[in-house]
Design a protein around this motif. Structure first.
Motif, PDB file in Angstrom:
ATOM      1  N   SER B  21       0.826  -1.206   0.000  1.00 11.10           N
ATOM      2  CA  SER B  21       0.000   0.000   0.000  1.00 11.10           C
ATOM      3  C   SER B  21       0.862   1.260   0.000  1.00 11.10           C
ATOM      4  CB  SER B  21      -0.938  -0.002   1.194  1.00 11.10           C
ATOM      5  OG  SER B  21      -0.207   0.016   2.405  1.00 11.10           O
ATOM      6  N   ALA B  22       1.983   1.180   0.671  1.00  5.54           N
ATOM      7  CA  ALA B  22       2.876   2.339   0.722  1.00  5.54           C
ATOM      8  C   ALA B  22       3.470   2.623  -0.655  1.00  5.54           C
ATOM      9  CB  ALA B  22       3.987   2.110   1.734  1.00  5.54           C
ATOM     10  N   ILE B  23       3.838   1.564  -1.343  1.00  2.20           N
ATOM     11  CA  ILE B  23       4.401   1.749  -2.679  1.00  2.20           C
ATOM     12  C   ILE B  23       3.376   2.357  -3.620  1.00  2.20           C
ATOM     13  CG2 ILE B  23       5.427   0.596  -4.674  1.00  2.20           C
ATOM     14  CD1 ILE B  23       6.567  -1.481  -2.793  1.00  2.20           C
ATOM     15  N   ARG B  24       2.160   1.858  -3.545  1.00  2.00           N
ATOM     16  CA  ARG B  24       1.102   2.442  -4.383  1.00  2.00           C
ATOM     17  C   ARG B  24       0.915   3.905  -4.018  1.00  2.00           C
ATOM     18  NH1 ARG B  24      -1.944  -2.951  -5.274  1.00  2.00           N
ATOM     19  NH2 ARG B  24      -2.627  -2.993  -3.125  1.00  2.00           N
ATOM     20  N   PHE B  25       0.993   4.166  -2.723  1.00  2.00           N
ATOM     21  CA  PHE B  25       0.856   5.540  -2.260  1.00  2.00           C
ATOM     22  C   PHE B  25       1.950   6.428  -2.852  1.00  2.00           C
ATOM     23  CE2 PHE B  25       1.952   8.771   0.959  1.00  2.00           C
ATOM     24  CZ  PHE B  25       0.750   9.449   1.013  1.00  2.00           C
ATOM     25  N   TYR B  26       3.167   5.946  -2.854  1.00  2.00           N
ATOM     26  CA  TYR B  26       4.276   6.718  -3.402  1.00  2.00           C
ATOM     27  C   TYR B  26       4.092   6.937  -4.902  1.00  2.00           C
ATOM     28  CZ  TYR B  26       6.735   5.875   0.991  1.00  2.00           C
ATOM     29  OH  TYR B  26       7.101   5.824   2.310  1.00  2.00           O
ATOM     30  N   ASP B  28       1.309   7.164  -6.404  1.00  2.00           N
ATOM     31  CA  ASP B  28       0.276   8.182  -6.465  1.00  2.00           C
ATOM     32  C   ASP B  28       0.857   9.572  -6.285  1.00  2.00           C
ATOM     33  OD1 ASP B  28      -2.557   7.296  -6.671  1.00  2.00           O
ATOM     34  OD2 ASP B  28      -2.795   9.020  -5.328  1.00  2.00           O
ATOM     35  N   LYS B  29       1.808   9.665  -5.401  1.00  2.00           N
ATOM     36  CA  LYS B  29       2.428  10.950  -5.090  1.00  2.00           C
ATOM     37  C   LYS B  29       3.493  11.327  -6.111  1.00  2.00           C
ATOM     38  CE  LYS B  29       0.662  12.213  -1.089  1.00  2.00           C
ATOM     39  NZ  LYS B  29       0.524  13.519  -0.427  1.00  2.00           N
ATOM     40  N   GLY B  30       3.778  10.405  -7.017  1.00  2.00           N
ATOM     41  CA  GLY B  30       4.755  10.727  -8.058  1.00  2.00           C
ATOM     42  C   GLY B  30       6.200  10.458  -7.681  1.00  2.00           C
ATOM     43  N   LEU B  31       6.417   9.770  -6.572  1.00  2.00           N
ATOM     44  CA  LEU B  31       7.794   9.503  -6.156  1.00  2.00           C
ATOM     45  C   LEU B  31       8.407   8.369  -6.959  1.00  2.00           C
ATOM     46  CD1 LEU B  31       7.393   9.748  -2.291  1.00  2.00           C
ATOM     47  CD2 LEU B  31       8.540  11.364  -3.794  1.00  2.00           C
ATOM     48  N   ILE B  32       7.551   7.581  -7.570  1.00  2.00           N
ATOM     49  CA  ILE B  32       8.030   6.422  -8.306  1.00  2.00           C
ATOM     50  C   ILE B  32       7.031   6.148  -9.435  1.00  2.00           C
ATOM     51  CG2 ILE B  32       6.773   4.723  -6.925  1.00  2.00           C
ATOM     52  CD1 ILE B  32       9.215   2.951  -7.007  1.00  2.00           C
ATOM     53  N   GLN B  33       7.502   5.526 -10.506  1.00  2.00           N
ATOM     54  CA  GLN B  33       6.587   5.252 -11.609  1.00  2.00           C
ATOM     55  C   GLN B  33       6.601   3.791 -11.997  1.00  2.00           C
ATOM     56  OE1 GLN B  33       7.639   8.038 -14.670  1.00  2.00           O
ATOM     57  NE2 GLN B  33       6.875   9.740 -13.433  1.00  2.00           N
ATOM     58  N   PHE B  44       7.585  -2.864 -12.072  1.00  2.00           N
ATOM     59  CA  PHE B  44       8.629  -1.891 -11.749  1.00  2.00           C
ATOM     60  C   PHE B  44       9.986  -2.326 -12.263  1.00  2.00           C
ATOM     61  CE2 PHE B  44       5.264  -1.415  -8.685  1.00  2.00           C
ATOM     62  CZ  PHE B  44       5.151  -0.046  -8.534  1.00  2.00           C
ATOM     63  N   LEU B  45      10.844  -1.364 -12.427  1.00  2.00           N
ATOM     64  CA  LEU B  45      12.228  -1.652 -12.810  1.00  2.00           C
ATOM     65  C   LEU B  45      13.015  -2.049 -11.567  1.00  2.00           C
ATOM     66  CD1 LEU B  45      12.884   1.455 -15.083  1.00  2.00           C
ATOM     67  CD2 LEU B  45      12.380  -0.904 -15.806  1.00  2.00           C
ATOM     68  N   ARG B  46      14.060  -2.816 -11.787  1.00  2.00           N
ATOM     69  CA  ARG B  46      14.954  -3.179 -10.691  1.00  2.00           C
ATOM     70  C   ARG B  46      15.497  -1.942  -9.986  1.00  2.00           C
ATOM     71  NH1 ARG B  46      16.413  -7.894  -9.741  1.00  2.00           N
ATOM     72  NH2 ARG B  46      15.752  -9.552 -11.144  1.00  2.00           N
ATOM     73  N   SER B  47      15.759  -0.927 -10.764  1.00  2.00           N
ATOM     74  CA  SER B  47      16.363   0.274 -10.177  1.00  2.00           C
ATOM     75  C   SER B  47      15.409   0.976  -9.204  1.00  2.00           C
ATOM     76  CB  SER B  47      16.793   1.233 -11.283  1.00  2.00           C
ATOM     77  OG  SER B  47      15.676   1.608 -12.064  1.00  2.00           O
ATOM     78  N   ASP B  48      14.155   0.599  -9.267  1.00  2.00           N
ATOM     79  CA  ASP B  48      13.196   1.209  -8.343  1.00  2.00           C
ATOM     80  C   ASP B  48      13.405   0.738  -6.909  1.00  2.00           C
ATOM     81  OD1 ASP B  48      11.914   2.842 -10.161  1.00  2.00           O
ATOM     82  OD2 ASP B  48      10.580   1.245 -10.837  1.00  2.00           O
TER      83      ASP B  48
END
Lengths: 147, 147
Positions: B21-26, B28-33, B44-48
Motif C-alpha cells: 500500500s505504501a508503494i502504491r501511495f508513493y 500516487d504521489k509521483g515519487l516512483i513510476q 517496476f524496474l529493478r532500479s526502483d
DNA sequence: GCTTGACCTCAAGTTAGCTTGAGGTTGCAT
DNA sequence: ATGCAACCTCAAGCTAACTTGAGGTCAAGC
C-alpha cells in the motif's frame, strides 16, 4: 495582588505566542490546567506561561505532546514549580536531545560509508540494518521505519 | 532476460520492506513510476528498489516526502540512474543532515544557557528568539514554531 | 442598556503518511 | 479449466497537532 495574578486565555496567548485555540487544545490534552470564573472563562496562573514555554521548547526539540506530557508530569503537583524544578526538567530534555543528536550523527557516519560504496542496497548497506531502524528522524515517518 | 527484470509490486515490497500500500501511495504521489501489464498490473524496474531505498533513508533522516521528491527529481530522466547519480544524491542528503545536526547542536547550547539561568522566560531566554524559531525539530510541530 | 470584543463549546476540516476495507480482476499452477 | 494468491481501484479511516466555523455568552465602556 491575587486575582491580578490570574490570566485570561488571550493574555496567555499573547505572552507565549501560542494561538488561543492551541492553548485550549493543550488543556484538553491535559498538558495544562485552568481555573474557571463564575462566567465559565478560563483563568491561568502566571507559572503557566513557563509551562507553555517549556512545551514550545520541547516541541522544538522534536518531542511529541505525549512525551512532553510525561516530562511535565514530573513537576511537583500542588505547588508552583520552583526554578530548580524547571532546571531538572531542562536537564531531562537535554538528555533526550543528546540521544537525538547522537543518533543523527551515527546515521551520518553510515551515510558516508554508503556514499563510499554507492550501494544503497538492502542487502549490503548498513543503513538498512533493521535493528538500527528505530526513531532516527524527528518526524512521524512510516510505521515501518519507526517500528 | 528482459521481462525478467520487471518486478510486480509484491516483489518490490518484499525487497524493500515497504508495504504494498505504501508503494502504491508513493506512485500516487509521483515519487516512483510503474509500467502496466495488459492486465493493468504494475511492473517496476529493478532500479526502483534503489529508489525506494533512498526514500526510506531520506525519511529516516527526517525529510518529508515532498523534499524527497525534490531530491529524486534531480536524477536523470530517461535512463537508469548510475552509481554516481546516486552518490550525488547521497551527498545532497548529507548536506541536509549536517544542517539538521548543527541546528540541534546549537539548540542544545542554548538549552544549556537556559539551564544555567533557569529562566525559561519569553523575555530573557535565547530559546525564544523569534528569528531563530524556524524548523528546529524534525517533527511537524505547530504552525507557529515552523513559521 | 447596548454594543463590541474576548470568551465559551462542540463539530468538522487540514496536512502528512499511510493503512484498511469493499468489491472486483489477473495470472500462474495443477 | 479452475482455484486461489496476488493484483486492481476507490473510499474511508487513523494519529498528530492544530485550526476553523457555527452558534452562543460574558464583561467593560459609552
Amino acid at each position: 495582588m491575587d486575582k491580578n495574578d490570574l490570566l485570561p486565555i488571550g493574555e496567555l496567548a499573547r505572552r507565549t505566542g501560542l494561538a488561543v485555540s492551541a492553548i485550549r487544545f493543550y488543556e484538553d490534552k491535559g498538558l495544562i490546567q485552568a481555573m474557571r470564573t463564575m462566567g465559565n472563562q478560563r483563568r491561568f496562573l502566571r507559572s503557566d506561561i513557563r509551562r507553555l514555554s517549556f512545551i514550545l521548547i520541547a516541541q522544538k526539540l522534536g518531542l511529541g505532546l505525549s512525551e512532553i506530557e510525561a516530562e511535565l508530569a514530573t513537576l511537583p503537583q500542588g505547588r508552583t514549580p520552583t526554578l530548580s524544578d524547571w532546571q531538572k526538567l531542562s536537564r531531562s530534555v537535554r538528555v533526550a536531545l543528546d540521544a537525538k543528536i547522537q543518533l543523527l550523527t551515527r546515521t551520518r557516519a553510515k551515510l558516508d560509508e554508503c556514499i563510499g560504496c554507492g550501494c544503497l542496497s538492502l542487502q549490503r548497506c548498513q543503513l538498512y540494518n533493521r535493528d538500527d531502524r528505530a526513531g532516527a528522524g524527528g518526524g512521524t515517518g512510516p510505521r515501518y521505519v519507526l517500528d
